[in-house]
Write a protein that holds these residues in place. Structure first.
Motif, short mmCIF file in Angstrom:
data_model
loop_
_atom_site.label_atom_id
_atom_site.label_comp_id
_atom_site.label_asym_id
_atom_site.label_seq_id
_atom_site.Cartn_x
_atom_site.Cartn_y
_atom_site.Cartn_z
N LEU A 1 8.05 8.59 7.25
CA LEU A 1 7.07 8.93 6.23
C LEU A 1 7.11 10.43 5.95
O LEU A 1 7.38 11.22 6.87
CB LEU A 1 5.66 8.57 6.73
CG LEU A 1 5.35 7.09 6.85
CD1 LEU A 1 3.99 6.89 7.50
CD2 LEU A 1 5.38 6.42 5.50
N PRO A 2 6.83 10.83 4.73
CA PRO A 2 6.69 12.26 4.47
C PRO A 2 5.55 12.82 5.32
O PRO A 2 4.62 12.10 5.69
CB PRO A 2 6.35 12.32 2.98
CG PRO A 2 6.75 11.01 2.41
CD PRO A 2 6.65 10.02 3.53
N GLN A 3 5.61 14.09 5.62
CA GLN A 3 4.64 14.71 6.52
C GLN A 3 3.19 14.48 6.07
O GLN A 3 2.31 14.24 6.90
CB GLN A 3 4.90 16.21 6.64
CG GLN A 3 4.02 16.87 7.67
CD GLN A 3 4.46 18.28 8.00
OE1 GLN A 3 5.51 18.72 7.57
NE2 GLN A 3 3.66 18.97 8.77
N GLU A 4 2.96 14.49 4.78
CA GLU A 4 1.57 14.32 4.30
C GLU A 4 1.05 12.90 4.49
O GLU A 4 -0.14 12.65 4.31
CB GLU A 4 1.44 14.76 2.84
CG GLU A 4 2.24 13.95 1.84
CD GLU A 4 3.64 14.48 1.60
OE1 GLU A 4 4.27 14.03 0.63
OE2 GLU A 4 4.13 15.33 2.39
N TRP A 5 1.92 11.96 4.87
CA TRP A 5 1.51 10.57 5.08
C TRP A 5 1.80 10.07 6.50
O TRP A 5 1.60 8.89 6.79
CB TRP A 5 2.23 9.65 4.09
CG TRP A 5 1.85 9.86 2.68
CD1 TRP A 5 2.60 10.43 1.69
CD2 TRP A 5 0.60 9.52 2.06
NE1 TRP A 5 1.91 10.46 0.51
CE2 TRP A 5 0.66 9.90 0.71
CE3 TRP A 5 -0.58 8.92 2.51
CZ2 TRP A 5 -0.38 9.71 -0.19
CZ3 TRP A 5 -1.62 8.74 1.62
CH2 TRP A 5 -1.51 9.12 0.29
N ALA B 1 0.84 -1.21 0.00
CA ALA B 1 0.00 0.00 0.00
C ALA B 1 0.87 1.26 0.00
O ALA B 1 0.63 2.19 -0.78
CB ALA B 1 -0.94 -0.01 1.20
N LEU B 2 1.88 1.29 0.85
CA LEU B 2 2.77 2.45 0.92
C LEU B 2 3.54 2.64 -0.38
O LEU B 2 3.70 3.77 -0.86
CB LEU B 2 3.74 2.31 2.10
CG LEU B 2 3.10 2.37 3.49
CD1 LEU B 2 4.11 1.95 4.55
CD2 LEU B 2 2.55 3.76 3.78
N TRP B 3 4.00 1.56 -0.95
CA TRP B 3 4.74 1.63 -2.20
C TRP B 3 3.81 2.03 -3.35
O TRP B 3 4.16 2.86 -4.18
CB TRP B 3 5.39 0.27 -2.47
CG TRP B 3 6.30 0.23 -3.65
CD1 TRP B 3 7.38 1.01 -3.89
CD2 TRP B 3 6.20 -0.67 -4.76
NE1 TRP B 3 7.97 0.64 -5.08
CE2 TRP B 3 7.27 -0.38 -5.62
CE3 TRP B 3 5.33 -1.70 -5.08
CZ2 TRP B 3 7.48 -1.08 -6.80
CZ3 TRP B 3 5.55 -2.41 -6.25
CH2 TRP B 3 6.61 -2.09 -7.10
N GLY B 4 2.62 1.46 -3.36
CA GLY B 4 1.64 1.79 -4.40
C GLY B 4 1.20 3.25 -4.36
O GLY B 4 0.89 3.84 -5.40
N LEU B 5 1.19 3.83 -3.18
CA LEU B 5 0.84 5.24 -3.03
C LEU B 5 1.99 6.17 -3.43
O LEU B 5 1.80 7.39 -3.50
CB LEU B 5 0.44 5.54 -1.58
CG LEU B 5 -0.89 4.97 -1.11
CD1 LEU B 5 -1.00 5.07 0.40
CD2 LEU B 5 -2.04 5.70 -1.80
N GLY B 6 3.16 5.59 -3.64
CA GLY B 6 4.32 6.40 -3.98
C GLY B 6 4.96 7.04 -2.77
O GLY B 6 5.77 7.97 -2.91
N VAL B 7 4.65 6.56 -1.59
CA VAL B 7 5.24 7.10 -0.36
C VAL B 7 6.73 6.78 -0.33
O VAL B 7 7.53 7.59 0.10
CB VAL B 7 4.53 6.55 0.89
CG1 VAL B 7 5.20 7.00 2.16
CG2 VAL B 7 3.06 6.95 0.88
N PHE B 8 7.09 5.59 -0.80
CA PHE B 8 8.49 5.18 -0.89
C PHE B 8 8.82 4.85 -2.34
O PHE B 8 8.00 4.29 -3.06
CB PHE B 8 8.76 3.95 0.00
CG PHE B 8 8.62 4.24 1.46
CD1 PHE B 8 9.58 4.96 2.14
CD2 PHE B 8 7.51 3.79 2.16
CE1 PHE B 8 9.45 5.24 3.49
CE2 PHE B 8 7.36 4.06 3.51
CZ PHE B 8 8.33 4.78 4.17
N VAL B 9 10.04 5.17 -2.72
CA VAL B 9 10.47 4.93 -4.09
C VAL B 9 10.75 3.45 -4.34
O VAL B 9 10.41 2.93 -5.40
CB VAL B 9 11.74 5.78 -4.41
CG1 VAL B 9 12.26 5.48 -5.80
CG2 VAL B 9 11.42 7.25 -4.26
#
Length: 144
Positions: free
Chosen positions: A102-106, A71-79
């Motif tokens: 995590l970036p602040q928005e996540w 889910a995190l990868w699919g959202l583009g949270v991590f490269v």
């Protein structure tokens, strides 16, 4: 903020369904091996049953971590997928190294992953205890 909470809740729901289905599957597995477990020698059979449930537990935990990671990868949270799996594992186990954030928005997703990990760990620990209890009761001839 509400979007993160809704998304995190959906991911938690997915891991809950996986854990619940695994519990159902475990019940079926234990019912299937009942006659084998109660036969002597009981010590090694108890060890085998508990070992099987531990492996079952590890598989469920791994699947839950992968659900978060994908889910995190699919959202583009991590490269990279590796970073997503690492973060998901660290958050899910509430280890919280803090070397990957995590970036602040996540960032709300990190707390939700940790809460989800606590709940899944609790369910799986209860599952292990109940398996041990039922196995011993069956071996002694009591009705669980």
């Amino acid at each position: 903020m509400l979007g993160q909470l809704a998304l995190g809740s959906a991911i938690m729901g997915a891991t809950t369904v996986v854990a619940a289905l695994s519990l159902w599957g475990l019940e079926a597995f234990l019912a299937r091996i009942h006659r084998w477990v109660v036969r002597p020698p009981q010590g090694p059979r108890l060890v085998a049953a508990v070992t099987a449930v531990m492996i079952w537990t590890l598989v469920v935990m791994t699947v839950a971590v992968w659900i978060w990671a994908l889910a995190l990868w699919g959202l583009g949270v991590f490269v990279t997928l590796e970073a997503a799996v690492y973060f998901a594992l660290v958050a899910f186990t509430t280890l919280g190294f803090g070397d990957i954030l995590l970036p602040q928005e996540w960032r709300l997703l990190g707390g939700l992953a940790a809460a989800n990990g606590l709940l899944v760990f609790a369910l799986l620990a209860a599952m292990l205890v109940e398996t041990l209890r039922q196995t011993r009761l069956r071996q002694r001839g009591d009705r669980p």
